[in-house]
Design an enzyme around this catalytic site. Structure first.
Site, short mmCIF file in Angstrom:
data_model
loop_
_atom_site.label_atom_id
_atom_site.label_comp_id
_atom_site.label_asym_id
_atom_site.label_seq_id
_atom_site.Cartn_x
_atom_site.Cartn_y
_atom_site.Cartn_z
N GLY A 73 0.78 -1.22 0.00
CA GLY A 73 0.00 0.00 0.00
C GLY A 73 0.82 1.28 0.00
O GLY A 73 1.88 1.36 -0.61
N HIS A 74 0.32 2.28 0.72
CA HIS A 74 0.85 3.64 0.68
C HIS A 74 2.24 3.76 1.31
O HIS A 74 3.02 4.62 0.92
CB HIS A 74 -0.13 4.57 1.41
CG HIS A 74 0.23 6.01 1.38
ND1 HIS A 74 0.29 6.76 0.22
CD2 HIS A 74 0.56 6.87 2.38
CE1 HIS A 74 0.62 8.01 0.50
NE2 HIS A 74 0.80 8.10 1.81
#
Length: 289
Positions: free
Chosen positions: A263-264
């Protein structure tokens, strides 16, 4: 392990930063994203300090740096970039590789445009520079750009500062959410919940639209100076999508793009992969290790 936790007084503000490694080695300037601080680089620093000189500051209003009031500091990305530039000059950093994540991209690319002669290489992990990279999660912020005085719209961006969303930024898109330490979002939230910080974050949300206006300038910098760039991107990022990662290939000749299945915050789940990519990339570009 020899990480130093320091304070530099820059333009009257106490800027906290982490420093590690030998200054005779090539410098990597680590510029953090939202809603984090140099804390996001704590593990990466330990992996790179033997071969590189590492500097990782906290912006005003983030982490352990001062939080001046809205009247005392210009909470725009231009304002932060100018302060970080003064910090770099105060530390006498003549050349460095830029590592940018999230908010670090609009800060770092402004530095690069100001002083292209200093930038030896760029590592971007979910540090966006292309409008095509903005995902649908930006909708509340984009609405805020259009109607900043609308109470419902404003509440939509205030909600992004909640602990639930801070946690979501760390675990969304990860393969194993339980492997991500809650220390991350709990540490970030302590700073987001400080008195006066909400207004600071809203000011930066609103100013982010001016980063989009700078994108053509940054693309021109890429095309003219052709810095070597490593793109090591969490492909499941809810805010900055894969198209933003691939777009770097439009303007750069020496660019390595790697899409990581996370993810981020790729350093939380794919630290080892990231370190390997960074080491290989810089070894071939800087001839040092």
């Amino acid at each position: 392990m020899n990480v130093q936790h320091k304070i530099a007084v820059v333009q009257g503000l106490n800027l906290f930063y982490r420093e590690a490694g030998n200054r005779n080695n090539p410098t990597i300037l680590l510029l953090h994203g939202f809603p984090s601080s140099s804390h996001m680089y704590r593990n990466l620093i330990l992996q790179l300090e033997d071969d590189y000189h590492i500097i990782a500051p906290d912006y005003p209003g983030f982490g352990n740096s001062d939080q001046p009031s809205m009247t005392e500091f210009d909470y725009t990305f231009e304002g932060i970039a100018e302060l970080v530039n003064a910090f770099v000059e105060q530390l006498n950093l003549k050349q460095y590789s830029l590592y940018v994540h999230d908010y670090g991209a609009p800060v770092g690319y402004r530095l690069a445009v100001m002083h292209p002669e200093r930038v030896q290489a760029i590592i971007t992990q979910n540090g966006n520079a292309y409008e095509i990279g903005l995902e649908s999660a930006w909708a509340p912020i984009q609405a805020f750009w259009q109607n900043p005085d609308d109470a419902a719209v404003r509440q939509g961006v205030v909600d992004l500062l909640s602990i639930a969303i801070t946690k979501l930024q760390y675990v969304n898109g990860t393969r194993n959410p339980q492997s991500i330490s809650p220390d991350n979002w709990n540490n970030d939230q302590i700073h987001l919940d400080r008195e006066g910080n909400q207004e600071i974050q809203l000011a930066l949300y609103y100013d982010y639209q001016n980063n989009l206006k700078q994108y053509p300038t940054w693309h021109e910098y890429f095309r003219e100076y052709q810095p070597p760039v490593l793109v090591a991107w969490g492909k499941n990022d809810m805010f900055f999508g894969v198209k933003g990662a691939l777009a770097y290939m439009d303007d750069l000749e020496d660019v390595d793009v790697h899409l990581l299945n996370t993810g981020h915050f790729p350093l939380e789940e794919d630290l080892d992969i990231s370190v390997s990519l960074i080491r290989d990339f810089l070894k071939r570009r800087l001839w040092t290790v």
